[in-house]
Motif scaffolding. Structure first.
Motif, PDB file in Angstrom:
ATOM      1  N   LEU A 168       2.544  17.453 -38.599  1.00  0.00           N
ATOM      2  CA  LEU A 168       3.783  17.193 -39.333  1.00  0.00           C
ATOM      3  C   LEU A 168       3.531  16.357 -40.578  1.00  0.00           C
ATOM      4  O   LEU A 168       4.274  16.459 -41.559  1.00  0.00           O
ATOM      5  N   GLU A 169       2.492  15.537 -40.570  1.00  0.00           N
ATOM      6  CA  GLU A 169       2.143  14.751 -41.750  1.00  0.00           C
ATOM      7  C   GLU A 169       1.480  15.609 -42.816  1.00  0.00           C
ATOM      8  O   GLU A 169       1.788  15.497 -44.006  1.00  0.00           O
ATOM      9  N   ALA A 170       0.520  16.450 -42.398  1.00  0.00           N
ATOM     10  CA  ALA A 170      -0.288  17.206 -43.362  1.00  0.00           C
ATOM     11  C   ALA A 170       0.334  18.546 -43.735  1.00  0.00           C
ATOM     12  O   ALA A 170       0.215  18.989 -44.883  1.00  0.00           O
ATOM     13  N   VAL A 171       0.974  19.207 -42.782  1.00  0.00           N
ATOM     14  CA  VAL A 171       1.530  20.541 -43.031  1.00  0.00           C
ATOM     15  C   VAL A 171       2.971  20.576 -42.531  1.00  0.00           C
ATOM     16  O   VAL A 171       3.290  21.222 -41.527  1.00  0.00           O
ATOM     17  N   PRO A 172       3.883  19.861 -43.204  1.00  0.00           N
ATOM     18  CA  PRO A 172       5.265  19.787 -42.701  1.00  0.00           C
ATOM     19  C   PRO A 172       5.974  21.133 -42.661  1.00  0.00           C
ATOM     20  O   PRO A 172       6.914  21.312 -41.889  1.00  0.00           O
ATOM     21  N   MET A 173       5.517  22.095 -43.475  1.00  0.00           N
ATOM     22  CA  MET A 173       6.167  23.410 -43.470  1.00  0.00           C
ATOM     23  C   MET A 173       5.927  24.162 -42.172  1.00  0.00           C
ATOM     24  O   MET A 173       6.493  25.232 -41.953  1.00  0.00           O
ATOM     25  N   ALA A 174       5.109  23.595 -41.275  1.00  0.00           N
ATOM     26  CA  ALA A 174       4.885  24.239 -39.980  1.00  0.00           C
ATOM     27  C   ALA A 174       6.171  24.361 -39.180  1.00  0.00           C
ATOM     28  O   ALA A 174       6.298  25.248 -38.325  1.00  0.00           O
ATOM     29  N   VAL A 175       7.151  23.496 -39.453  1.00  0.00           N
ATOM     30  CA  VAL A 175       8.424  23.585 -38.718  1.00  0.00           C
ATOM     31  C   VAL A 175       9.233  24.794 -39.163  1.00  0.00           C
ATOM     32  O   VAL A 175      10.255  25.124 -38.541  1.00  0.00           O
ATOM     33  N   MET A 176       8.782  25.470 -40.223  1.00  0.00           N
ATOM     34  CA  MET A 176       9.477  26.659 -40.720  1.00  0.00           C
ATOM     35  C   MET A 176       8.844  27.952 -40.230  1.00  0.00           C
ATOM     36  O   MET A 176       9.436  29.015 -40.325  1.00  0.00           O
ATOM     37  N   TRP A 177       7.637  27.867 -39.706  1.00  0.00           N
ATOM     38  CA  TRP A 177       6.921  29.091 -39.364  1.00  0.00           C
ATOM     39  C   TRP A 177       7.379  29.652 -38.027  1.00  0.00           C
ATOM     40  O   TRP A 177       7.853  28.932 -37.147  1.00  0.00           O
ATOM     41  N   LYS A 178       7.181  30.943 -37.895  1.00  0.00           N
ATOM     42  CA  LYS A 178       7.497  31.601 -36.638  1.00  0.00           C
ATOM     43  C   LYS A 178       6.414  31.275 -35.608  1.00  0.00           C
ATOM     44  O   LYS A 178       5.267  31.013 -35.942  1.00  0.00           O
ATOM     45  N   GLU A 179       6.802  31.324 -34.357  1.00  0.00           N
ATOM     46  CA  GLU A 179       5.858  31.012 -33.288  1.00  0.00           C
ATOM     47  C   GLU A 179       4.692  32.001 -33.284  1.00  0.00           C
ATOM     48  O   GLU A 179       3.561  31.638 -32.954  1.00  0.00           O
ATOM     49  N   ASP A 180       4.953  33.252 -33.648  1.00  0.00           N
ATOM     50  CA  ASP A 180       3.891  34.259 -33.660  1.00  0.00           C
ATOM     51  C   ASP A 180       2.810  33.900 -34.686  1.00  0.00           C
ATOM     52  O   ASP A 180       1.624  34.172 -34.471  1.00  0.00           O
ATOM     53  N   GLN A 189      14.892  13.760 -29.199  1.00  0.00           N
ATOM     54  CA  GLN A 189      14.881  15.032 -28.483  1.00  0.00           C
ATOM     55  C   GLN A 189      13.565  15.775 -28.647  1.00  0.00           C
ATOM     56  O   GLN A 189      13.241  16.649 -27.848  1.00  0.00           O
ATOM     57  N   LEU A 190      12.787  15.422 -29.689  1.00  0.00           N
ATOM     58  CA  LEU A 190      11.500  16.085 -29.880  1.00  0.00           C
ATOM     59  C   LEU A 190      10.499  15.671 -28.813  1.00  0.00           C
ATOM     60  O   LEU A 190       9.469  16.321 -28.636  1.00  0.00           O
ATOM     61  N   LEU A 242      17.772  22.946 -41.445  1.00  0.00           N
ATOM     62  CA  LEU A 242      17.277  23.117 -40.082  1.00  0.00           C
ATOM     63  C   LEU A 242      17.980  22.133 -39.152  1.00  0.00           C
ATOM     64  O   LEU A 242      18.291  21.008 -39.536  1.00  0.00           O
ATOM     65  N   SER A 243      18.193  22.564 -37.943  1.00  0.00           N
ATOM     66  CA  SER A 243      18.776  21.686 -36.934  1.00  0.00           C
ATOM     67  C   SER A 243      17.653  21.066 -36.101  1.00  0.00           C
ATOM     68  O   SER A 243      16.518  21.556 -36.117  1.00  0.00           O
ATOM     69  N   PRO A 244      17.958  20.018 -35.346  1.00  0.00           N
ATOM     70  CA  PRO A 244      16.926  19.454 -34.463  1.00  0.00           C
ATOM     71  C   PRO A 244      16.369  20.484 -33.486  1.00  0.00           C
ATOM     72  O   PRO A 244      15.181  20.426 -33.143  1.00  0.00           O
ATOM     73  N   ASP A 245      17.194  21.433 -33.041  1.00  0.00           N
ATOM     74  CA  ASP A 245      16.711  22.467 -32.118  1.00  0.00           C
ATOM     75  C   ASP A 245      15.650  23.353 -32.773  1.00  0.00           C
ATOM     76  O   ASP A 245      14.690  23.779 -32.117  1.00  0.00           O
ATOM     77  N   ASP A 246      15.832  23.647 -34.062  1.00  0.00           N
ATOM     78  CA  ASP A 246      14.847  24.473 -34.772  1.00  0.00           C
ATOM     79  C   ASP A 246      13.478  23.784 -34.795  1.00  0.00           C
ATOM     80  O   ASP A 246      12.448  24.418 -34.563  1.00  0.00           O
ATOM     81  N   VAL A 247      13.490  22.485 -35.094  1.00  0.00           N
ATOM     82  CA  VAL A 247      12.237  21.740 -35.140  1.00  0.00           C
ATOM     83  C   VAL A 247      11.655  21.603 -33.738  1.00  0.00           C
ATOM     84  O   VAL A 247      10.439  21.706 -33.542  1.00  0.00           O
ATOM     85  N   TYR A 248      12.519  21.384 -32.759  1.00  0.00           N
ATOM     86  CA  TYR A 248      12.050  21.204 -31.381  1.00  0.00           C
ATOM     87  C   TYR A 248      11.309  22.448 -30.889  1.00  0.00           C
ATOM     88  O   TYR A 248      10.312  22.338 -30.158  1.00  0.00           O
ATOM     89  N   ARG A 249      11.761  23.635 -31.256  1.00  0.00           N
ATOM     90  CA  ARG A 249      11.099  24.863 -30.815  1.00  0.00           C
ATOM     91  C   ARG A 249       9.660  24.927 -31.328  1.00  0.00           C
ATOM     92  O   ARG A 249       8.754  25.372 -30.611  1.00  0.00           O
ATOM     93  N   ARG A 250       9.429  24.488 -32.584  1.00  0.00           N
ATOM     94  CA  ARG A 250       8.062  24.496 -33.114  1.00  0.00           C
ATOM     95  C   ARG A 250       7.195  23.459 -32.417  1.00  0.00           C
ATOM     96  O   ARG A 250       6.035  23.709 -32.104  1.00  0.00           O
TER      97      ARG A 250
END
Length: 450
Positions: free
Chosen positions: A173-185, A124-125, A147-155
């Protein structure tokens, strides 16, 4: 912007399957698992069943005992549930190496309820060439923070909307995996900052692809003060933009680093030609080269101050590639058995040619040491700083067998003179033919003398 590091447990080593290896099972002190409510015989059968299952999917049996002891929650799952989890992971990435790696690093991903959500999650990504390391990071972060797949998909969608290619997103995603946690802003703020120093929207993908770590830096507390420092040093925004596009990792400089590097460069006392070569691509690039070599020396054990001392005493190191410097240090420490701190006293070691000077001289000294032909021990200073002719006369010429080892003066090779052959002709007065009239004039002049 805080980054939480993911600490992975050591991966299993690949081993061939063997049914003849005896497996011992530890006595677990806790009693909160389902296995401990069973009889010893049934518990043993369950452990043997789990061991056989893990071994069938590529896990080495010799490490299964320790692995199970650290992850007792697996005893609450039946072998059939764990096998279903294995199959889901293999459907995500059909690779035994991937399966062993992710289960070793984050065993919690084996929980079936969690993996059921990710049956189609990776697809889905919309990323079809995503690497195993990126998938592993996404699953570990998703399991850890629910996190759900939708959360990761939004990032991922946000990064795509900013012009990032699939290859660049994979590197993020390899170097900074925490990017899936950050807000879009927060992600957009980094993009706006880059555009504010002149980076075009179409160039954002290149910057993130070459240095995905820039997404981990806060704009207000890290990137903006860094650019302010560059401007205070006299660099214009166009120069900063040019250097960022040339190597985006310049944005990884700590505040104040470039200032210290340039201050050291401006105080150098060396030959003019060396200084000109150092500043050939401008002051910014010269300062950044110093930073990279400082990091290299510190990685091998020198302090920050000692690393600066080495570069100030031997500025030629700034002109050499990092790979060449590391090659010399590895040879110094592991082959020559000197401590890396010797570089502070003899920085010239990093400035001489490795293949033409360091290796031949060391081979000669090693041969003499092995054959008791060496009187006093030769230190690094004498090994490096002696002139070629003096080293030859002291350690090679008295021992004919060292001629071939040394190589430079072996056989019919002669020592090159200081001036090229024929240079004397340039200083010889020009000869002119004498005519009969010239001879008469010389004779008359000589007769007139008293």
């Amino acid at each position: 912007m805080a980054i939480r590091n993911i600490i992975s447990r050591p991966s299993f080593r690949s081993m061939p399957k063997s049914s003849s290896i005896a497996i011992s099972f530890p006595e677990f002190p806790s009693s909160n698992s389902r296995a401990f409510s069973e009889t010893p015989a049934s518990r043993h059968r369950a452990l043997v069943s789990l061991s056989a299952l893990f071994q069938r999917y590529g896990f080495p049996p010799t490490e299964f005992t320790d692995f199970l002891k650290k992850n007792e929650f697996l005893l609450n799952s039946s072998p059939s549930e764990i096998e279903k989890s294995f199959k889901i992971l293999l459907s995500v990435k059909p690779s035994q190496e991937f399966l062993v790696s992710i289960v070793s690093g984050c065993p919690r991903v084996l929980q079936l309820d969690f993996l059921e959500k990710w049956k189609l999650g990776v697809k889905q990504l919309g990323m079809y060439n995503i690497t195993s390391a990126a998938i592993r990071n996404v699953l570990e972060i998703s399991r850890k923070f629910a996190l759900s797949p939708d959360d990761v998909y939004r990032r991922v969608k946000c990064l795509k909307g900013l012009g990032c290619s699939e290859e660049t997103i994979t590197k993020v995603l390899e170097a900074v995996p925490m990017a899936v946690m950050w807000k879009e802003d927060e992600i957009r703020a980094t993009v706006d900052f880059l555009m504010g120093i002149g980076i075009q929207r179409r160039e954002i993908d290149r910057v993130f692809g070459l240095f995905p770590g820039v997404l981990a830096f806060g704009v207000e507390n890290r990137l903006t003060p860094l650019v302010d420092e560059f401007e205070d040093l006299g660099f214009s925004l166009s120069e900063i933009r040019r250097e960022v596009l040339r190597d985006p990792k310049v944005l990884g400089l700590e505040n104040g680093e470039l200032s210290q590097c340039l201050e050291m460069l401006r105080s150098l006392k060396c030959r003019v030609v060396i200084k000109e070569n150092i500043f050939r691509d401008g002051e910014f690039r010269a300062g950044y080269k110093v930073k990279l070599r400082i990091d290299c020396l510190r990685k091998h054990g020198l302090t920050y101050r000692d690393a600066f001392t080495v570069l100030w005493k031997e500025p030629r190191v700034i002109l050499y590639e990092i790979e060449g410097i590391e090659k010399k240090i590895e040879f110094l420490v592991h082959k020559m058995k000197f401590d890396v701190q010797c570089l502070v006293e003899v920085p010239e070691y990093l400035g001489v040619n490795f293949d033409k000077q360091i290796v031949p001289r060391f081979n000669v000294i090693q041969y003499l040491r092995a054959n008791d032909g060496l009187g006093d021990e030769v230190g690094l200073r004498n090994l490096v700083k002696l002139s070629r002719l003096r080293f030859y006369n002291m350690y090679v010429k008295p021992y004919p067998e060292c001629e071939k080892i040394y190589g430079r003066f072996a056989g019919d090779v002669s020592v090159r003179s200081r001036h090229p052959v024929g240079m004397w002709k340039l200083f010889k007065p020009q000869q002119h033919p004498q005519s009969v009239e010239d001879v008469k004039n010389i004779k008359s002049y000589m007769k007139s003398l008293p």
